[in-house]
Enzyme design. Structure first.
Site, PDB file in Angstrom:
ATOM      1  N   LEU A  59       1.203  -1.207   0.326  1.00  6.98           N
ATOM      2  CA  LEU A  59       0.320  -0.332   0.210  1.00  6.98           C
ATOM      3  C   LEU A  59       0.905   1.831   0.097  1.00  6.98           C
ATOM      4  CD1 LEU A  59      -2.592   1.522   0.243  1.00  6.98           C
ATOM      5  CD2 LEU A  59      -2.393   1.523   2.903  1.00  6.98           C
ATOM      6  N   ASP A  60       0.509   2.089  -1.254  1.00  2.27           N
ATOM      7  CA  ASP A  60       1.132   3.361  -0.713  1.00  2.27           C
ATOM      8  C   ASP A  60       2.604   3.240  -1.231  1.00  2.27           C
ATOM      9  OD1 ASP A  60      -1.542   4.651  -0.811  1.00  2.27           O
ATOM     10  OD2 ASP A  60      -1.098   4.859   2.334  1.00  2.27           O
ATOM     11  N   GLU A  61       3.499   2.034  -1.121  1.00  2.00           N
ATOM     12  CA  GLU A  61       4.234   2.102  -1.702  1.00  2.00           C
ATOM     13  C   GLU A  61       4.931   2.062  -3.182  1.00  2.00           C
ATOM     14  OE1 GLU A  61       7.186   2.265   0.097  1.00  2.00           O
ATOM     15  OE2 GLU A  61       6.265   2.822   1.963  1.00  2.00           O
TER      16      GLU A  61
END
Lengths: 275, 275, 275, 275
Positions: free
Chosen positions: A218-220
């Site tokens: 996530l978000d990476e």
């Protein structure tokens, strides 16, 4: 016409590539090339005046490149996208407008919302809207339904235009490096929920937005572009959110332009972007 | 090692150039290329891993390029500069500091002032300072004296670091495309004297600075880089000037870095800058 | 609730104003104040928690202020605007979208086009569109017709959203300081027509957009806000125009927000903007 | 002359304050005021034309303000600072230059280095340099020695200009809200060591720098200002660090200006900055 190449680096690569093009009589208008020396990787985006025999050139290039190279001649000249939304309108209406006036660089096949709120604006532009609600459903079922709606359109990219559901690794794998998200913060600051509240509490003087490919973390995922705007103590949380929206809209629009023009290459969770 | 090429465009140019390099066994680390299609001009900046036989490569490249091409292999690895100043210290002290810590990318041969004010700061860094006063002299005499001081240093570039005298076309011709100036405005706005006063009166919301090569037309030479800062109604004229100084210092520093790293090409009173 | 004051400066002004508010039991949430010392002018924007007796406060303030002061308590809480357009869609569609989602801070009464091109997008948002063609008409007749369409709506502001006709001093006088224009350059650079072509030819590294009030001198009215984006040699004229559009849209949106929130004061062809 | 006030908010505060000033015959040139409504806190920075009887005004203001208010009339007109450094020169030489030309807004009392590297540049500006090595010392001893050097100078602020030692809570408490640090990242992204390496690995498109007050939590103190610069895939780690230095220098310079001009107020680990 655009040619993109991503492969292992080796001596003479540019010569080999440009030799193929010269032999075929093409003139190079612009050439962007990058080598990651540590990783021994080569990236190129070449614009030539025109190409008639697309497949011949592709095969000729493959013959002079290392094994496992990625070569695309005139990749996806007409990208097809599906846009996923929840309730916030700012990114979607910007995309719909650009699509309407043929300046998006892609064609919106449909919009999918997990809420009904944005059906009205989508209808106004005569773009199909599908409501796929998540409530009272397992994530597995919700995503299965999403995929059922998406598949027939066979989109090149999914655009998460403020789609507020977390997607499973399985879903993401099904569209690997085809999902573009706009994250409402200057990643990696304020990962996760409520970044504007976090930013407000922390008293930051600049807020950001990050457009990135979605991968399992996530978000990476690999960052495509980032934008910022200055803020100050007089901004309430509401003001921060409002200012952030302008930023999110602009960052996602920029990221889409870069991707749709085949300017973005991904490796090692990073991007090479030939702006 | 850097190779820069500027020539007429033709089919097969990149192939020919990279062929020469591949044959000699060099690996291209990075290649920036630009074609001005309308003007039929080709520009390239190539970084290769290392070059032992510099002159051989230069000659080999010349043989595959059109007549009148400019080819430089490892151009000016150690640039020499002369800095011209008047009274304002901000650009000069920045340059002196970078020079002192070997991060300027060039070596200051000397500083020339038409006033004595900046001798003190120059002395502190053990850089020669020459006072060449303009008062009670014709411009011809003043410039003759300047040239007499400059010539023995044989500089690659003259840096006008807030040098407040207008130079004659004759002087400029003697150092064509070797004079870099910092102009205290966002050219072409506020050409000429007192741009901050003009900007103040006009109530602008952004002020700029422009670093450019000096050519015969005052403030009209090819732009290398521009920087801006936001301002508002609360800025007095003094505040504008103060804010402008930060901007001027930063813009000139950036322009020097770009030029000293051979990233700037000039044609038709414009620049190609491979940042 | 907002209170704006513009008047001659004098000792004790802030005390007098805040005394009136304190006596009436209002709490000042935020107060922005500016004095132009040279011009002896005073500007204030005060946000108080709420005001019940609007007219009483206005009269009480007038009694403590110098003659000829401008005092507005809760000025134009619901601004009405008329948008004038020609063929370019980017500013209009942004305004229509914000209006549709009630985030514009004003209400679009109607859109007037001198071409039919933007009727379709306007219709999609159920906003009245009036075609007022300029061809085969004198400017006097054209403007008379415009005024005939505009007057019944009694708008607080006219927004020139890429309206490509020059307006007469007479027309402008009829709506003095009520006309907001977006100029496609970083004024005062590139005044007049074809600024992107001028910028392209000049090889600038930054392009700008300026939102300003329209006064009698073309492109010379008080600047409300300016925005810039970096460009480089790889931008064709088309690319410059495309990049400029994003900038124009953003600058006009920002200017409208500032004006509609009563943050902009005009004097001496300049603005005070309490951002 | 500047007056700063920080206190509990209440109705009539501005009236009371400006009443005191009006009664004493002072004219308010500029007034910035902010209320944190949630926290019920009031902040003001007032510039008046001149003040003769400083202590009288301070006492008169205290009488009309709530208990525990902070009132400073003409606070610290001549700030004294001590600069702590390690090996990197860019921030220090910028500060030394501004100090030398009297544009820093403060006076450097001395420079303290835990390495000898920056003695030379400090000497050139005739500023005292103290070497306080940390090697083979406990942190307690090292900091005791620092304090022994600092105390006699009685500085208003300690500037950590790339000082690469972590300070203990005890040390920080001894100089609470008097220590300004430049952090080489866009906090809260990349907290801790090696932010440029982290940014490089993450492939960010913008890097930042944050100037903040140092409090007990490492990298968590109130943010004064932040600056950013765009970067891209062609930046090596070295390039990132080099670009970051320009940013750090500019951010620290800006933060010092804001603090030295008494434009910064701290509460709840945030700042109010009247720029």
């Amino acid at each position: 016409m655009v040619i993109v190449i991503q492969c292992k680096d080796s001596v003479g690569l540019v010569a080999a590539i440009s030799g193929v093009l010269a032999k075929a009589g093409y003139n190079i208008i612009s050439m962007r090339e990058h080598v990651d020396v540590e990783e021994n990787k080569f990236f190129a985006r070449i614009v030539v005046d025109s190409i008639s025999n697309q497949q011949d050139i592709e095969r000729a290039l493959e013959q002079v490149l290392p094994p496992l190279s990625i070569v695309k001649v005139n990749p996806l000249p007409e990208k097809k996208i599906v846009v996923l939304v929840t309730k916030e309108y700012h990114c979607l209406s910007d995309i719909l407008t650009r699509n309407h006036f043929k300046t998006l660089g892609a064609n919106i096949e449909c919009v999918i919302g997990n809420h009904i709120d944005l059906q009205n604006i989508t209808d106004r532009f005569n773009v199909p809207f599908h409501l796929v609600e998540h409530e009272n459903k397992s994530r597995v079922d919700f995503e299965a339904e999403l995929i059922q709606v998406i598949r027939p359109y066979n989109p090149d990219y999914l655009i998460l235009a403020k789609f507020m559901r977390i997607l499973s690794p399985e879903f993401i794998s099904a569209f690997m490096l085809k999902i573009i998200n706009i994250h409402h913060s200057f990643l990696p600051a304020f990962v996760g929920a409520n970044p504007y509240r976090q930013a407000f509490k922390r008293g930051v003087k600049i807020i950001g937005a990050t457009a990135h490919f979605v991968t399992n973390d996530l978000d990476e995922g690999p960052i495509i572009t980032q934008k910022i705007i200055p803020v100050n103590h007089s901004f309430t949380l509401t003001d921060l959110v409002r200012a952030g929206r302008e930023n999110e809209t602009a960052a996602l629009a920029k990221a889409m332009q870069l991707v749709f023009e085949d300017r973005v290459f991904v490796y090692n969770n990073k991007t090479v972007v030939f702006e």
